[in-house]
Design an enzyme around this catalytic site. Structure first.
Site, PDB file in Angstrom:
ATOM      1  N   GLU A 122       0.826  -1.207   0.000  1.00  0.00           N
ATOM      2  CA  GLU A 122       0.000   0.000   0.000  1.00  0.00           C
ATOM      3  C   GLU A 122       0.862   1.259   0.000  1.00  0.00           C
ATOM      4  O   GLU A 122       0.555   2.240  -0.704  1.00  0.00           O
ATOM      5  CB  GLU A 122      -0.941  -0.026   1.201  1.00  0.00           C
ATOM      6  CG  GLU A 122      -1.994  -1.125   1.092  1.00  0.00           C
ATOM      7  CD  GLU A 122      -2.870  -1.238   2.314  1.00  0.00           C
ATOM      8  OE1 GLU A 122      -4.099  -1.136   2.169  1.00  0.00           O
ATOM      9  OE2 GLU A 122      -2.322  -1.433   3.422  1.00  0.00           O
ATOM     10  N   GLU A 142      -4.728  -9.626   3.388  1.00  0.00           N
ATOM     11  CA  GLU A 142      -5.599  -9.398   4.535  1.00  0.00           C
ATOM     12  C   GLU A 142      -6.766 -10.390   4.639  1.00  0.00           C
ATOM     13  O   GLU A 142      -7.285 -10.623   5.733  1.00  0.00           O
ATOM     14  CB  GLU A 142      -6.139  -7.963   4.506  1.00  0.00           C
ATOM     15  CG  GLU A 142      -5.107  -6.888   4.844  1.00  0.00           C
ATOM     16  CD  GLU A 142      -4.219  -6.514   3.674  1.00  0.00           C
ATOM     17  OE1 GLU A 142      -3.326  -5.669   3.857  1.00  0.00           O
ATOM     18  OE2 GLU A 142      -4.412  -7.073   2.568  1.00  0.00           O
TER      19      GLU A 142
END
Length: 268
Positions: A122, A142
Site C-alpha cells: 500500500e 488481509e
C-alpha cells in the site's frame, strides 16, 4: 555521501523502525525501512512516516524522495498484534498516513525487492514510481486474517489494473510477481535484483534534470484529475499549462532549447 537526516520535530527524535538519510549533492532523501529481514511496519511507525514525508516535502535541499528497505525484503506488512491494541480512532488514520507519498509535492520513488505485502504494498502504491527487482512479490493478504486492505491498497490498485484483476488479488490474497506487476502497469520498471540500486539512482538523476515547478504541477494535476471527467481534466490541464507559461523555469527551458544547452531550472 549520504548522512543521517536531523529532524527538528521532537516526534521524530527517535524513529520507530526506519531511518532517513540525505544526500545533498544529489538533492535526495532516502526513507529506509529498517527491521530486517522482513521490515515489519509498526503502528507508531505509520504516524512517523507521514511526518517524515511532510518534513522532507518542505526541505529545499531535497528534490526527490526514495523509499527502500534494508535487506532482501521491502516489507512483509504490518505488525498484526498492533491492530488489536490500537484504538478505532487510531486505525481510522492509517490510510491518511500511508497516503503521505501521494500528497507529497515532490517525486517519490520506491525501490521494491522480495516481499512487498500488506502495508508495504500500500505504501508502494502511494508512491509515484515503483522500481521492482525481479525478486519482488506483491500481495494484499488481509483476507487470510478475515480483513480487507485498510490503507488504500484495494482502491489504488483498482484504479491501476481494474476491478477484475483487483478482485483476483484482494479476494484470493494472491501474490503477483514483479514481471506480472510490470506487465499490468503496477511497476514502473522491472530490473534484475543486482540492478535495483543503479536503476533507482538513474531515475533520481533523471528527475533532477526537470523543472521542480513543472514536476510539482504535473503530479498535482494528475492526482487531482484521476477521478474527473475527460472534459474537466483537459480544462484543468489548460489552466496549469497557462500558469506555467509565466514561470521563470519555462522561460529558461525555451531559452536553453533555442541555445542548444542544458537548462538550469530554479523551481520558480
Amino acid at each position: 555521501m549520504p548522512s543521517p537526516y536531523t529532524f527538528a520535530d521532537p516526534r521524530l527524535a527517535k524513529l520507530d523502525g526506519f531511518k532517513v538519510e540525505i544526500d545533498e549533492a544529489h538533492e535526495r532523501a532516502d526513507i529506509i525501512l529498517g527491521r530486517p529481514p522482513y521490515n515489519v511496519v509498526a503502528m507508531p511507525q505509520r504516524d512517523q512516516l507521514r511526518l517524515a514525508f511532510e518534513t522532507l516535502d518542505e526541505d529545499p535541499r531535497v528534490r526527490v524522495i526514495v523509499v527502500r528497505g534494508e535487506g532482501e525484503h521491502f516489507s512483509s506488512g504490518g505488525n498484526i498484534g498492533g491492530f488489536m491494541e490500537a484504538s478505532p480512532e487510531h486505525v481510522s488514520k492509517l490510510a491518511w498516513n500511508i497516503a503521505a507519498p501521494a500528497r507529497c509535492a515532490k517525486p517519490v520513488i520506491v525501490a521494491n525487492r522480495g516481499y512487498c505485502f500488506g502495508v508495504g504494498f500500500e505504501l508502494s502504491l502511494a508512491c509515484d514510481f515503483r522500481i521492482a527487482s525481479e525478486t519482488t512479490q506483491y500481495a494484499l493478504p488481509e483476507q487470510k486474517l478475515g480483513q480487507i486492505p485498510g490503507s488504500g491498497g484495494s482502491a489504488r490498485l483498482q484504479k491501476m489494473v481494474g476491478i477484475t484483476r483487483t478482485k483476483d488479488i484482494v479476494m484470493r490474497s494472491k501474490r503477483i510477481s514483479a514481471k506480472q506487476a510490470y506487465e499490468w502497469g503496477i511497476a514502473t520498471e522491472c530490473v534484475p535484483d543486482a540492478e535495483l540500486e543503479k536503476a533507482t539512482d538513474r531515475l533520481v538523476d533523471e528527475l533532477r534534470t526537470f523543472s521542480p515547478l513543472a514536476q510539482r504541477t504535473a503530479k498535482k494535476l494528475l492526482n487531482d484529475t484521476e477521478d474527473s471527467t475527460l472534459a474537466i481534466a483537459i480544462e484543468l490541464e489548460g489552466h496549469c499549462y497557462s500558469r506555467l507559461r509565466q514561470s521563470e523555469d519555462f522561460k529558461e527551458g525555451v531559452e536553453a532549447f533555442n541555445a542548444k544547452r542544458p537548462p538550469k531550472f530554479v523551481g520558480r
